[in-house]
Motif scaffolding. Structure first.
Motif, short mmCIF file in Angstrom:
data_model
loop_
_atom_site.label_atom_id
_atom_site.label_comp_id
_atom_site.label_asym_id
_atom_site.label_seq_id
_atom_site.Cartn_x
_atom_site.Cartn_y
_atom_site.Cartn_z
N ARG A 66 3.21 -12.64 12.08
CA ARG A 66 2.37 -12.32 13.22
C ARG A 66 2.43 -13.42 14.27
NH1 ARG A 66 -3.42 -9.75 11.67
NH2 ARG A 66 -3.01 -8.10 13.12
N LYS A 67 2.44 -13.03 15.49
CA LYS A 67 2.41 -13.98 16.60
C LYS A 67 1.06 -14.70 16.60
CE LYS A 67 2.43 -14.08 21.58
NZ LYS A 67 2.30 -13.30 22.78
N LYS A 68 1.10 -15.98 16.85
CA LYS A 68 -0.14 -16.76 16.90
C LYS A 68 -0.95 -16.31 18.12
CE LYS A 68 -1.70 -21.56 17.02
NZ LYS A 68 -2.91 -21.45 16.30
N ARG A 69 -2.21 -16.01 17.88
CA ARG A 69 -3.10 -15.56 18.95
C ARG A 69 -3.53 -16.71 19.84
NH1 ARG A 69 -4.98 -10.94 19.63
NH2 ARG A 69 -4.86 -9.27 18.15
N ARG A 70 -3.70 -16.41 21.10
CA ARG A 70 -4.27 -17.36 22.05
C ARG A 70 -5.79 -17.17 22.12
NH1 ARG A 70 -1.69 -19.01 27.63
NH2 ARG A 70 -3.36 -20.28 28.44
N ILE A 71 -6.22 -15.92 21.98
CA ILE A 71 -7.65 -15.60 21.95
C ILE A 71 -8.06 -15.47 20.49
CG2 ILE A 71 -9.40 -13.86 22.49
CD1 ILE A 71 -7.71 -13.15 24.99
N ILE A 72 -8.92 -16.37 20.06
CA ILE A 72 -9.41 -16.36 18.67
C ILE A 72 -10.93 -16.32 18.65
CG2 ILE A 72 -9.51 -17.62 16.49
CD1 ILE A 72 -6.79 -18.88 17.35
N ARG A 73 -11.56 -17.18 19.44
CA ARG A 73 -13.02 -17.36 19.40
C ARG A 73 -13.68 -16.48 20.47
NH1 ARG A 73 -15.47 -22.35 19.57
NH2 ARG A 73 -16.67 -21.70 17.79
N ILE A 74 -14.46 -15.50 20.01
CA ILE A 74 -15.04 -14.50 20.90
C ILE A 74 -16.56 -14.53 20.82
CG2 ILE A 74 -15.23 -12.02 21.37
CD1 ILE A 74 -12.37 -11.70 20.38
N LEU A 75 -17.19 -14.45 21.99
CA LEU A 75 -18.63 -14.30 22.11
C LEU A 75 -18.92 -12.85 22.49
CD1 LEU A 75 -21.58 -15.27 22.38
CD2 LEU A 75 -21.01 -16.01 24.72
N ILE A 76 -19.78 -12.20 21.72
CA ILE A 76 -20.18 -10.82 22.00
C ILE A 76 -21.58 -10.86 22.62
CG2 ILE A 76 -20.71 -8.56 21.00
CD1 ILE A 76 -18.77 -9.39 18.67
N VAL A 77 -21.72 -10.25 23.78
CA VAL A 77 -23.02 -10.20 24.46
C VAL A 77 -23.33 -8.73 24.70
CG1 VAL A 77 -24.44 -11.08 26.33
CG2 VAL A 77 -22.47 -12.41 25.56
N GLU A 78 -24.18 -8.18 23.84
CA GLU A 78 -24.45 -6.74 23.80
C GLU A 78 -25.88 -6.54 23.32
OE1 GLU A 78 -24.70 -3.04 23.90
OE2 GLU A 78 -22.60 -3.58 24.25
N ASP A 79 -26.66 -5.72 24.04
CA ASP A 79 -28.06 -5.52 23.65
C ASP A 79 -28.29 -4.30 22.77
OD1 ASP A 79 -27.67 -3.67 25.68
OD2 ASP A 79 -29.68 -3.90 26.48
N GLU A 80 -27.27 -3.53 22.50
CA GLU A 80 -27.38 -2.39 21.59
C GLU A 80 -26.98 -2.86 20.19
OE1 GLU A 80 -28.49 1.08 20.35
OE2 GLU A 80 -28.52 0.70 22.51
N PRO A 81 -27.94 -3.00 19.26
CA PRO A 81 -27.66 -3.62 17.96
C PRO A 81 -26.52 -2.98 17.18
CG PRO A 81 -30.02 -3.34 18.26
CD PRO A 81 -29.35 -2.64 19.41
#
Length: 143
Positions: free
Chosen positions: A5-20
């Motif tokens: 697999r190609k090494k990802r550049r995007i790894i660390r993600i913040l989710i901002v969502e008010d619908e649980p």
């Protein structure tokens, strides 16, 4: 590694969502896909505080309507810190093109979220995305 697999550049993600339920499903899906979720938050205040405290967030997935305000404010804070933004919302805001790498319309299948992230990652690598999902507007372009 020829077939690795190609090494990802995007790894660390913040989710901002008010619908649980949406937030939980997104966190579970992205974790299973190998991403690190740095937080799953429902407010502008919490999201901007996390962005100020953690300089190593790679992407913010943000809904437009949040518990205490607008996802646009989160996008502005992310952009100021050099963090990529993907709006995931039923109605893409007019400012999205200047604040975000893209906008994915709700509702969407989980595979479309992954395709949108992959498209943003391709652009960051200077490549053209291989495939764009339905309901996704890519604002960033490969150099």
């Amino acid at each position: 590694m020829l077939f690795g697999r190609k090494k990802r550049r995007i790894i660390r993600i913040l989710i901002v969502e008010d619908e649980p339920l949406v937030a939980f499903d997104t966190e579970h899906f992205l974790t299973a896909e190998g991403f690190e979720i740095v937080g799953t938050l429902d407010s502008v205040a919490d999201a901007t505080a996390l962005l100020a405290a953690d300089p190593d967030v790679h992407l913010v997935l943000v809904d437009l309507n949040l518990a205490d305000g607008s996802g646009i404010d989160v996008a502005r804070a992310a952009q100021a810190g050099g963090v990529q933004v993907l709006f995931v919302t039923g109605s893409c805001p007019g400012e999205a093109q200047t604040l975000a790498a893209g906008c994915l319309a709700k509702p969407y299948p989980q595979r479309d979220l992954l395709l949108a992230i992959n498209a943003i990652e391709a652009v960051l690598e200077g490549d053209a995305p291989k495939r764009l999902p339905a309901g996704f507007n890519l604002f960033a372009r490969a150099a």
